[in-house]
Design a protein around this motif. Structure first.
Motif, mmCIF file in Angstrom:
data_model
loop_
_atom_site.group_PDB
_atom_site.id
_atom_site.type_symbol
_atom_site.label_atom_id
_atom_site.label_comp_id
_atom_site.label_asym_id
_atom_site.label_seq_id
_atom_site.Cartn_x
_atom_site.Cartn_y
_atom_site.Cartn_z
ATOM 1 N N LEU A 28 19.128 35.847 4.314
ATOM 2 C CA LEU A 28 18.411 36.172 3.093
ATOM 3 C C LEU A 28 19.033 37.386 2.428
ATOM 4 C CD1 LEU A 28 14.746 35.696 4.341
ATOM 5 C CD2 LEU A 28 16.353 33.990 3.461
ATOM 6 N N SER A 29 18.749 37.553 1.156
ATOM 7 C CA SER A 29 19.335 38.667 0.399
ATOM 8 C C SER A 29 18.857 40.027 0.890
ATOM 9 C CB SER A 29 19.056 38.510 -1.102
ATOM 10 O OG SER A 29 17.683 38.366 -1.346
ATOM 11 N N ILE A 46 16.170 21.216 3.585
ATOM 12 C CA ILE A 46 15.619 22.378 4.295
ATOM 13 C C ILE A 46 15.993 23.654 3.545
ATOM 14 C CG2 ILE A 46 15.652 23.704 6.448
ATOM 15 C CD1 ILE A 46 16.318 20.990 7.863
ATOM 16 N N LEU A 47 17.253 23.738 3.093
ATOM 17 C CA LEU A 47 17.691 24.907 2.336
ATOM 18 C C LEU A 47 16.898 25.041 1.047
ATOM 19 C CD1 LEU A 47 19.528 27.340 1.960
ATOM 20 C CD2 LEU A 47 21.243 25.792 0.974
ATOM 21 N N TYR A 48 16.697 23.936 0.349
ATOM 22 C CA TYR A 48 15.929 23.966 -0.895
ATOM 23 C C TYR A 48 14.503 24.489 -0.644
ATOM 24 C CZ TYR A 48 13.178 22.452 -4.874
ATOM 25 O OH TYR A 48 12.309 22.441 -5.939
ATOM 26 N N ASP A 62 21.192 32.154 1.660
ATOM 27 C CA ASP A 62 22.535 31.581 1.773
ATOM 28 C C ASP A 62 22.644 30.913 3.133
ATOM 29 O OD1 ASP A 62 23.575 32.501 -0.715
ATOM 30 O OD2 ASP A 62 23.752 34.503 0.158
ATOM 31 N N CYS A 63 22.951 29.619 3.130
ATOM 32 C CA CYS A 63 23.059 28.872 4.378
ATOM 33 C C CYS A 63 24.327 29.295 5.117
ATOM 34 C CB CYS A 63 23.069 27.378 4.102
ATOM 35 S SG CYS A 63 23.008 26.405 5.608
ATOM 36 N N TYR A 86 28.747 23.247 6.630
ATOM 37 C CA TYR A 86 28.718 24.339 5.661
ATOM 38 C C TYR A 86 29.882 25.276 5.948
ATOM 39 C CZ TYR A 86 24.129 22.909 4.064
ATOM 40 O OH TYR A 86 23.092 22.199 3.523
ATOM 41 N N GLY A 87 30.135 26.209 5.041
ATOM 42 C CA GLY A 87 31.282 27.095 5.124
ATOM 43 C C GLY A 87 31.423 27.883 6.408
ATOM 44 N N ILE A 88 30.560 28.824 6.628
ATOM 45 C CA ILE A 88 30.674 29.747 7.768
ATOM 46 C C ILE A 88 29.835 29.208 8.917
ATOM 47 C CG2 ILE A 88 30.287 32.116 8.527
ATOM 48 C CD1 ILE A 88 30.230 32.865 5.526
ATOM 49 N N GLU A 89 30.377 29.261 10.090
ATOM 50 C CA GLU A 89 29.624 28.846 11.272
ATOM 51 C C GLU A 89 28.751 30.020 11.719
ATOM 52 O OE1 GLU A 89 28.561 25.786 13.665
ATOM 53 O OE2 GLU A 89 30.030 25.719 12.087
#
Length: 120
Positions: A28-29, A46-48, A62-63, A86-89
């Motif tokens: 989270l931010s 789930i992200l939404y 950010d997932c 997704y990008g980062i594991e």
């Protein structure tokens, strides 16, 4: 959610917590890391839903990744599986520790590429 705090781990898999479900790890931010799993939802859903949950406190999510989680309440085991697309594991050890805090007394396992690793 009070003062920007978001419950760290929610596995909404029904009352029995039994079965295979998708999950995500998100940052989270405000810097907090959370885990979410919702029965029958895809990772993007789930992200939404998490984004909808946290925007009430002006936070963004950010997932970091995700996978599949299975909870067996009878055997008191939780198994985290797979690699994220997704990008980062996410840090799997941190994910396991967060789950251990939420489910004391459960054994947790991480499985990647069909090879089993007992983390805790």
């Amino acid at each position: 959610m009070e003062n920007g705090f978001v419950e760290p781990v929610i596995l909404d898999q029904g009352d029995d917590y039994d079965g295979l479900e998708k999950y995500i790890v998100a940052k989270l931010s405000n810097g907090q890391v959370v885990i979410r799993s919702i029965r029958g939802c895809h990772h993007s859903d789930i992200l939404y839903l998490l984004e909808e949950e946290v925007k009430k406190n002006n936070l963004r999510a950010d997932c970091l990744g995700g996978g599949i989680i299975s909870v067996d309440p009878n055997a008191k085991t939780i198994c985290v599986r797979g690699k994220s697309r997704y990008g980062i594991e996410p840090n799997r050890k941190h994910t396991i520790c967060m789950l251990q805090d939420k489910f004391p007394g459960f054994r947790l396992k991480y499985i990647e590429a069909m090879i089993k690793y007992l983390i805790l």
